[in-house]
Scaffold this active site. Structure first.
Site: not given
Ligand code: EPU
Length: 421
Positions: A22-23, A94, A118, A123-127, A308, A330, A400
């Protein structure tokens, strides 16, 4: 709403097959927006999240054909494309934010709803946004939407504050159509990143270092469509491995790549499991163990122990001999399964980001509620262990991320059925 009814205690015998990831599928689908011609993704799992993203891309104006039986998705983004991702779809998934990089790179603009928090954390997207700005995007947040424009993205050197999977993917996608070279430091190293890098390379942008903390992408002015078979789902694979240690007689898990779950396999061996991986790394054989030893784990970015998988492993640790601990590093709110596992007779206390699990001799079936995707899988596993009948409600979360989990487990002997409440 659908629910699963499980009568615990059965042995699991035979072969379980792992579906496509999926991911990995989600960012690859958005990569199709980078090229004009028809891209093809094969092995794509039939999951709600995958369908949601395909629908989003279709609503933007791309031609999307999803053959669910053949597990094949064709996307032709020849245009015109409306570079907008509305709240109604983004709020359900997301990962829709992954359209931001490709839309901006190809069309010079994008409007994407902010995903919001969620069940597992803020889960911010600032990066993602910081990186795109460094590449020359102008970004404004207005009325709950990210509105991004650019006169043309240019390669940049970007150091992530945290290794983010989605952030790394979004910037790799954007960088592939940017002018010049982009270097991402402190990048995520997950197998899904490596799979995306293969796709981007096959489209014509050179990518070096995927799977390490430094990824270099040489952007191109135009990219070719791709034809790609997605990597197996390592989290579904890991979930089956835990099931095998709980009830395998023996259970053979086919298709999952053992190297992608090295941290989990190591922990399962530490708690007493015998796990046999074939030379090709694609057939893993497991047998039930009498009673697992207690363990301490903490989640970490890949190749550390995956967030996960902590809920699923915790289901097994509930019946361990001794006291275990799971530290979640995480996401700040990923212990929603604890209260439900306790309803099944577990003895777990959460102290801050740490769950302390005092092993009990057995779990006893009751009705529990799924709260998020991996928490739901944990409850299904606990149901396989528990005495008597367990009903897992609200399994739309499970749909999902797991393709026909109930049916697959029934195929190897679990007493499990799906019904509508
Ligand atoms: N983070 C920030 N700023 C950002 C982005 C992330 O602070 O701009 C923080 C997050 O809040 C978190 C950490 O960085 O504390 C890691 O988040 P990441 O961005 O790696 O997670 P993601 O891309 O949103 C993906 C998977 C998740 C999985 C995480 C961690 C997908 C679609 N989702 O999420 O999968 O838990 O990586 O490995 O790839 C799931 O499949 O159940 C699931 C939640």
């Amino acid at each position: 709403m659908d629910a699963l009814r499980i009568r615990g205690g059965n042995s699991l015998r035979g072969e379980l097959h792992v579906s496509g990831s999926k991911n990995a599928s989600l960012p690859i689908l958005t990569a199709a927006l980078l090229a004009e011609g028809e891209s093809v993704l094969t092995g794509a799992p039939n999951l709600v999240d995958v369908c949601t993203l395909a629908t989003l891309i279709e609503q933007m104006g791309a031609k999307v054909t999803h053959d669910e039986d053949a597990e094949e998705i064709r996307i032709s983004a020849a245009g015109p494309i409306n570079a907008e991702a509305p709240y109604e779809l983004v709020r359900t998934m997301r990962a829709s934010i992954l359209v931001l990089g490709p839309l901006l790179a190809r069309f010079g603009k994008a409007k994407v709803s902010l995903p919001g928090g969620c069940a597992i954390g803020a889960r911010p997207i600032d990066q993602h946004l910081k990186g795109l700005e460094r590449m020359g995007a102008h970004i404004e947040i207005e009325h709950g939407y990210v509105e991004a424009t650019t006169k043309g993205l240019v390669g940049a050197e970007i150091v992530f504050d945290v290794p983010t999977v989605g952030g790394t993917e979004n910037l790799m996608l954007a960088a592939s159509l940017a002018r010049g070279t982009t270097v991402l430091r402190n990048a995520a190293r997950e197998p899904e990143i490596v799979d995306l890098a293969k796709v981007i390379s096959s489209m014509g942008a050179e990518v070096e270092g995927a799977g390490t903390e430094k990824i270099t992408i040489h952007g191109q002015s135009q990219l070719q469509p791709f034809h790609h078979c997605v990597v197996p789902d390592r989290i579904e694979f890991g979930t089956f491995l835990v099931a095998g240690v709980m009830a395998g007689d023996p259970l053979v898990v086919c298709g999952g790549i053992a190297d992608h779950q090295a941290a989990l396999i190591d922990k399962l061996r530490n708690l007493g499991a015998e796990i046999d991986v074939d030379e090709a790394n694609r057939r893993t054989t497991l047998k039930r163990i009498e009673r697992p030893s207690a363990l301490d784990i903490h989640t970490a970015p890949y190749p550390g122990f995956p967030t996960d998988m902590q809920a699923q492993l915790m289901a097994l640790l509930c019946v361990a001999n001794g006291t275990s601990s799971v530290s979640e590093r995480i996401f700040e709110n990923r212990f929603m399964h604890v209260a439900e596992l306790n309803r099944l007779g577990a003895s777990i206390k959460v102290e801050g980001g740490k769950a302390v699990i005092r092993g009990v001799e057995r779990l006893s079936g009751t009705t529990v509620m799924a709260t998020d995707l991996r928490a739901s899988a944990s409850l299904v596993l606990a149901g396989l262990l528990a005495d008597g009948e367990t009903t897992v409600r609200r399994i739309y979360h499970l749909d999902r991320g797991y393709q026909r989990l109930g049916k697959k487990l029934r195929g190897v002997g679990a007493d499990i059925e799906r019904f509508s409440e």
